[in-house]
Design an enzyme around this catalytic site. Structure first.
Site, PDB file in Angstrom:
ATOM      1  N   GLU A   1       0.812  -1.221   0.000  1.00  0.00           N
ATOM      2  CA  GLU A   1       0.000   0.000   0.000  1.00  0.00           C
ATOM      3  C   GLU A   1       0.844   1.269   0.000  1.00  0.00           C
ATOM      4  O   GLU A   1       0.476   2.271  -0.601  1.00  0.00           O
ATOM      5  CB  GLU A   1      -0.931  -0.008   1.226  1.00  0.00           C
ATOM      6  CG  GLU A   1      -1.944  -1.152   1.245  1.00  0.00           C
ATOM      7  CD  GLU A   1      -1.348  -2.523   1.579  1.00  0.00           C
ATOM      8  OE1 GLU A   1      -0.213  -2.574   2.109  1.00  0.00           O
ATOM      9  OE2 GLU A   1      -2.015  -3.544   1.311  1.00  0.00           O
TER      10      GLU A   1
ATOM     11  N   ARG B   1     -18.635  -1.658   2.477  1.00  0.00           N
ATOM     12  CA  ARG B   1     -18.832  -2.959   1.848  1.00  0.00           C
ATOM     13  C   ARG B   1     -20.322  -3.314   1.753  1.00  0.00           C
ATOM     14  O   ARG B   1     -20.756  -3.950   0.803  1.00  0.00           O
ATOM     15  CB  ARG B   1     -18.117  -4.013   2.692  1.00  0.00           C
ATOM     16  CG  ARG B   1     -18.463  -5.433   2.306  1.00  0.00           C
ATOM     17  CD  ARG B   1     -17.669  -6.433   3.158  1.00  0.00           C
ATOM     18  NE  ARG B   1     -17.955  -7.787   2.696  1.00  0.00           N
ATOM     19  CZ  ARG B   1     -18.647  -8.690   3.403  1.00  0.00           C
ATOM     20  NH1 ARG B   1     -19.124  -8.369   4.590  1.00  0.00           N
ATOM     21  NH2 ARG B   1     -18.866  -9.889   2.916  1.00  0.00           N
TER      22      ARG B   1
END
Ligand SMILES: Cc1ncc(C[n+]2csc(CCOP(=O)(O)OP(=O)(O)O)c2C)c(N)n1
Ligand SMILES: [Mg+2]
Lengths: 324, 276
Positions: free
Chosen positions: A71, A180
């Protein structure tokens, strides 16, 4: 999954429209943006299926870079792309994006004021079964503290699409927090998103709820219940948390006796923190913060977790009644 | 090309390197703080980049087709400022404002305040990722511009460097040339004692890079390495530049202590005499 949210039957104009997760809306928005703008480049860190950047990857493979499970490198690479005039969107789960790569975001993206869009999914406890390691409840705080950073948390799919379009036209670092779980459509048909402009559904004399993300729908439900009991409660969707729409906040503060903040995030440093900071200096008044109370999440269904951590409409109703 | 930056011969570059060292020492002494050792060790490399290799226009820092130089080891800011000033990005007289309130010459390079600085650095380990992103962007635009990125040998203890090393190899960034200033020292002591990085050449090779190992204070070797890097196709190149920390000033050379302290006025006087 996402049951809790599908169950919330508050009666806004758009309730009938299909509930989708904000991450799904992101996948669609990126696809449309990629079609329109050739400078859009998308990066992911091995989660393109979950963040929904995979759709863009399939359509524009030459403009998609999977950086693998790294990341920090993803944020750095996105920064470099922005330095050549590209419009990079870098996505992964919220905790990895803002936590693992925080210093890269600070030193490179924000300090150099680069045009990098950090769009993270899987924020908050509504991630569900994956548990605390994957539930970012600190990300708003982590991003909000950075100079030059704009922080946006859309309330539903339609708003998410508008947010992606709007930030593409805005120069500078932006963090967008997505989820989500499916969320019902709460924003009115004619709603138009603008950075730093809150949407006031209505204001109430007894309390105004300043909500963000999936808590907007929950708050609307709570307000409706309270109104049926004779308590006058308003709801504001503060989708841009930084810069805060201080005008809307002040209006809400001046028109009611209590401000309640509602977020699927720690009560420390997020929306609640931002609202308290502003009100303490500009309009001191009672505030109650609905959010995660300085603890980690855990595994469970989103529904179960929202109950466990006190993020349901009932929790908001109780809090407000106690203050009357 | 700016006449000040036009390459003539190796001797021209050696003289330039000397001038760069003089400016570094002067600005550090004036500032009273800053990083001496790592600026001097990489002086020959940066001089060769700016006065021999880099395709750039100091009068037009935003020129789209320029090559890019990223100083990942941002604490060597005095080195960057010296080569930028001597290339004509700004007036040499600005160098004496280093680290002073209101100066564009921040303690570590800030792209927001100084033209010629591509991106702000200072937090180690981040530059190679940024350089990769630039390299990808240049390729997407069909430009043959190249990206140079200078790292320290202590710096490569940062995990992100190796993430970026993998990315550059995976995406076959042959427009990327990394350079590691192997001066053998970091803040707390010799790199081999703090946390060894050897075999450093094998590491880069294993990560898919073309490796060129040179004496990083030998101008001739640097020039040849930079040329050779350009002809490598399908993979990124790293130049492992074995240098002497504090190079050029005998009483700074190889001394851990002079990593992060500036010369006193007396040391400056002696140093300039040595460089004459
Ligand atoms: C992330 C980060 N950690 C720590 C530092 C403090 N620091 C500055 S220079 C340095 C040592 C670097 O050693 P090396 O890369 O060998 O630099 P050089 O010898 O070329 O000066 C350290 C630890 C920093 N700037 N960034
Ligand atoms: Mg070193």
């Amino acid at each position: 999954m996402g049951e809790m949210i599908q169950n919330t039957e508050h009666r806004t104009q758009s309730t009938e429209k299909k509930a989708i997760a904000t991450r799904d809306a992101y996948g669609e928005a990126l696809l449309e943006l990629g079609e329109k703008r050739k400078d859009v480049v998308v990066l992911d860190a091995d989660l393109s299926g979950s963040t929904k950047t995979g759709k863009f990857a399939a359509a524009f493979p030459e403009r998609f870079y999977n950086i693998g499970v790294s990341e920090q490198d993803m944020v750095g690479t996105a920064s470099g792309l922005s330095l050549t005039g590209k419009l990079p969107f870098a996505s992964t789960f919220a905790i990895f994006e803002t936590g693992r790569a925080w210093e890269q975001i600070r030193q490179t993206v924000c300090y150099s004021n680069l045009n990098v869009k950090l769009v993270a999914t899987h924020s908050g406890i509504s991630v569900g079964e994956d548990g605390a390691s994957h539930q970012a409840i600190e990300d708003i705080a982590l991003m909000r503290v950075l100079p030059n950073m704009t922080v946006v948390v859309p309330a539903d799919g339609a708003e998410t699409k508008q947010v992606i379009e709007a930030i593409a036209d805005y120069y500078g670092p932006v963090y967008v927090r997505l989820g989500r779980a499916k969320v019902p459509n709460v924003m009115p048909e004619d709603y138009k998103f603008a950075i730093a402009r809150a949407h006031i559904f209505n204001t109430g004399k007894d309390a105004n709820i300043i909500a963000t993300g999936i808590m907007v729908s929950v708050s609307l439900e709570a307000a409706e219940i309270l109104r049926s009991e004779g308590i006058d409660v308003g709801v504001i969707n503060m989708s841009t948390i930084k810069p805060l729409d201080s005008g809307a906040l002040l209006k809400a503060a001046q028109s009611s006796r209590l401000i309640v903040t509602a977020e699927e995030h720690s009560i420390i440093g997020g929306l609640g923190g931002a609202v308290c900071e502003f009100l303490a200096e500009n309009h001191p008044m009672p505030v109650k913060r609905i959010g995660i109370r300085d603890t980690f999440g855990c595994s469970g269904t989103p529904d179960e977790l929202m109950k466990l951590y006190g993020l349901t409409s009932d929790d908001i109703v109780k809090t407000i009644i106690q203050c009357q | 090309m700016n006449p000040a930056t036009a390459y003539r011969d190796i001797n021209f570059l050696r003289e330039k390197a000397k001038a760069v060292r003089v400016e570094i020492l002067k600005m550090l002494a004036e500032a009273g703080s800053g990083h001496t050792g790592g600026s001097l060790s990489a002086t020959d490399i940066a001089t060769a980049i700016y006065f021999y290799k880099l395709k750039h226009k100091p009068e037009d820092p935003g020129w789209r087709e320029r090559d890019r130089f990223i100083l990942s080891k941002g604490h060597a800011a005095p080195l960057l400022y010296a080569v930028l000033a001597l290339s004509g990005y700004f007036d040499v007289s600005l160098l004496k404002t280093l680290r002073k309130l209101g100066s564009p010459l921040q303690g570590h390079p800030s792209s927001k305040s100084l033209p010629g600085v591509e991106v702000s650095t200072g937090s180690l380990g981040q530059g190679l990722s940024i350089a990769n992103g630039i390299a990808i962007g240049l390729k997407m635009d069909g430009l043959d511009s190249r990206v140079y990125c200078l790292l320290g040998d202590g710096e490569i203890q940062e995990g992100q460097v190796w993430e970026a090393a993998m990315t550059a190899a995976h995406y076959r960034l042959d427009n990327m040339c990394a350079m590691v200033d192997l001066n053998g020292l970091q803040i707390d002591g010799p790199v081999s004692e703090v946390k060894g990085i050897e075999p450093v050449d094998m590491k880069w090779k294993a990560f898919g890079w073309h490796v060129i190992d040179i004496d990083g204070n030998d101008m001739d070797a640097i020039v040849k390495a930079l040329d050779a890097a350009e002809s490598v196709k399908g993979k990124p190149t790293v130049i492992l530049a074995r240098t002497l920390k504090g190079k050029g000033v005998s009483f700074f050379e190889g001394k851990v202590k002079y990593h992060g302290i500036a010369p006193t006025q007396e040391e400056l006087r002696r140093a300039l005499k040595e460089l004459e």
